[in-house]
Motif scaffolding. Structure first.
Motif, short mmCIF file in Angstrom:
data_model
loop_
_atom_site.label_atom_id
_atom_site.label_comp_id
_atom_site.label_asym_id
_atom_site.label_seq_id
_atom_site.Cartn_x
_atom_site.Cartn_y
_atom_site.Cartn_z
N PRO A 213 27.57 36.98 54.97
CA PRO A 213 28.65 37.85 55.48
C PRO A 213 30.03 37.21 55.39
N GLN A 214 30.13 35.90 55.61
CA GLN A 214 31.43 35.23 55.49
C GLN A 214 31.84 35.07 54.03
N ALA A 215 30.86 34.76 53.17
CA ALA A 215 31.17 34.58 51.74
C ALA A 215 31.56 35.90 51.08
N LEU A 216 31.06 37.01 51.61
CA LEU A 216 31.31 38.30 50.99
C LEU A 216 32.80 38.63 50.95
N ARG A 217 33.54 38.17 51.93
CA ARG A 217 34.98 38.44 51.96
C ARG A 217 35.69 37.75 50.79
N ALA A 218 35.21 36.59 50.42
CA ALA A 218 35.81 35.89 49.28
C ALA A 218 35.33 36.45 47.95
N MET A 219 34.13 37.04 47.94
CA MET A 219 33.57 37.56 46.69
C MET A 219 34.24 38.84 46.22
N LEU A 220 34.55 39.75 47.15
CA LEU A 220 34.90 41.11 46.78
C LEU A 220 36.09 41.22 45.83
N PRO A 221 37.20 40.51 46.05
CA PRO A 221 38.30 40.63 45.08
C PRO A 221 37.90 40.24 43.67
N LEU A 222 37.08 39.19 43.55
CA LEU A 222 36.63 38.75 42.23
C LEU A 222 35.61 39.72 41.65
N LEU A 223 34.78 40.33 42.50
CA LEU A 223 33.84 41.34 42.02
C LEU A 223 34.58 42.56 41.49
N ALA A 224 35.68 42.91 42.15
CA ALA A 224 36.50 44.03 41.67
C ALA A 224 37.06 43.73 40.28
N THR A 225 37.54 42.50 40.09
CA THR A 225 38.05 42.09 38.78
C THR A 225 36.96 42.13 37.72
N THR A 226 35.75 41.70 38.09
CA THR A 226 34.63 41.72 37.14
C THR A 226 34.26 43.13 36.74
N CYS A 227 34.25 44.06 37.69
CA CYS A 227 33.91 45.45 37.37
C CYS A 227 34.99 46.10 36.50
N VAL A 228 36.24 45.77 36.74
CA VAL A 228 37.32 46.28 35.88
C VAL A 228 37.16 45.73 34.47
N SER A 229 36.85 44.45 34.35
CA SER A 229 36.64 43.85 33.04
C SER A 229 35.45 44.47 32.34
N LEU A 230 34.38 44.75 33.09
CA LEU A 230 33.20 45.39 32.50
C LEU A 230 33.54 46.78 31.98
N THR A 231 34.33 47.53 32.74
CA THR A 231 34.72 48.88 32.30
C THR A 231 35.47 48.83 30.99
N LYS A 232 36.37 47.88 30.85
CA LYS A 232 37.12 47.76 29.60
C LYS A 232 36.23 47.26 28.46
N ASN A 233 35.31 46.37 28.77
CA ASN A 233 34.42 45.84 27.73
C ASN A 233 33.43 46.88 27.23
N SER A 234 33.22 47.95 28.00
CA SER A 234 32.31 49.01 27.54
C SER A 234 32.83 49.67 26.26
N SER A 235 34.10 49.47 25.93
CA SER A 235 34.65 50.03 24.70
C SER A 235 34.02 49.43 23.45
N LEU A 236 33.31 48.29 23.59
CA LEU A 236 32.60 47.70 22.46
C LEU A 236 31.46 48.58 21.98
N ALA A 237 31.17 49.65 22.72
CA ALA A 237 30.12 50.58 22.30
C ALA A 237 30.36 51.14 20.91
N VAL A 238 31.62 51.18 20.49
CA VAL A 238 31.95 51.71 19.17
C VAL A 238 31.30 50.87 18.08
N ALA A 239 30.97 49.61 18.37
CA ALA A 239 30.39 48.72 17.35
C ALA A 239 28.96 49.09 17.00
N ILE A 240 28.25 49.78 17.91
CA ILE A 240 26.86 50.14 17.66
C ILE A 240 26.66 51.65 17.57
#
Length: 293
Positions: A213-240
């Motif tokens: 529960p204490q670590a979760l507060r530090a995780m969330l901002p970085l998890l948000a950044t990871t999900c945003v990066s994943l959304t943009k990386n989904s554009s690689l779908a054009v390669a397949i």
């Protein structure tokens, strides 16, 4: 400067007999879409409807991959802190491999593997009710799939392209999430562990009720950044060849000649998806901080 750029662009377009505008969105698309996310579509439907399907495919892939990446990455992060050296070593090797493999290479590899799988009659079954074949991945979400004729009936079927895209995104980004989780847990003060031990809590109880529960507060901002990066990386779908919004917008641009408009739509789509993803996680983070306060 902006006026000069706009005027210069308009002059060049006029010289080539081209015009800016979004009227082409109402014209018939005249192409098929293999995966429509359940939205009815035919070549007689408009480019606008085709782009809507591409947007739905991108949103679906991003949502599924983000949820799975966080769930799997959380487990991997905890295993990196296991007292068992064998588990730590195996997980660390897998995480380092996924983190240091280019996402595009991983995507192309998974797509090639899925297309070389045996047919449905000889499908690989890694878990009960889960089948891998050259038709893609079949999951028993609502009912158990069964082979009827030359294909599976029941369950949820993912095309080889969709399965490869989700798999590559999850494998790559769950490795990043595991490092976020591990770092956040290690950042919790050692005194918290000692206090939990003094209260007689087990290691599992300490992690569940005190540390995470204490670590979760530090995780969330970085998890948000990871999900945003994943959304943009989904554009690689054009390669397949998966019909995400980038693939369909590229086809639209080639058929209509409206490259500027399709590029503006693409920018607006990914900006909107990234802002929505970040806003959802940040809102949860704000609620978590409010409760903690």
């Amino acid at each position: 400067m902006l006026w000069w750029l706009a005027h210069n662009t308009q002059t060049n377009l006029d010289q080539r007999g081209l015009s800016l505008g979004f009227g082409f969105l109402r014209q018939p698309a005249n192409f098929e879409i293999a995966d429509t996310s359940g939205i009815p579509f035919s070549p007689d439907d408009s480019f606008g409807r085709a782009i809507l399907i591409g947007l739905a495919n991108t949103a679906r892939v991003s949502a599924i991959a983000c949820a799975l990446s966080i769930a799997i990455g959380f487990v991997l992060g905890l295993l990196r802190l296991s007292t068992n050296p064998a588990w730590r070593g195996i997980v660390r090797a897998g995480v380092e491999l996924m983190r240091n493999t280019p996402l595009l290479l991983l995507l192309l590899f998974l797509a090639a593997v899925l297309h070389t799988m045996p047919g449905p009659k000889n499908a690989f079954e890694p878990f009960p009710g889960v089948f891998l074949s050259d038709r893609g991945l079949v999951l028993p979400l609502f009912d158990r799939p069964r082979l009827v004729g030359f294909n599976f009936v029941g369950g949820v079927a993912l095309s080889p392209e969709l399965a490869a895209l989700v798999g590559a995104l999850v494998m790559h980004h769950s490795a990043q999430v595991s490092e976020i989780v591990r770092g956040a847990i290690l950042g919790v003060a050692r005194s918290q562990h000692d206090a939990a031990t003094a209260l007689g809590l087990s290691r599992f109880q300490t992690m569940r009720f005190v540390i995470v529960p204490q670590a979760l507060r530090a995780m969330l901002p970085l998890l948000a950044t990871t999900c945003v990066s994943l959304t943009k990386n989904s554009s690689l779908a054009v390669a397949i060849g998966f019909p995400d919004v980038v693939s369909i917008l590229n086809t639209t641009s080639n058929q209509t000649g409206h490259g500027t408009e399709t590029m503006l739509i693409m920018v607006a789509v990914y900006l909107s998806l990234s802002l929505v993803t970040a806003a959802m996680i940040n809102r949860y983070n704000a609620r978590l901080l409010a409760v903690g306060g």
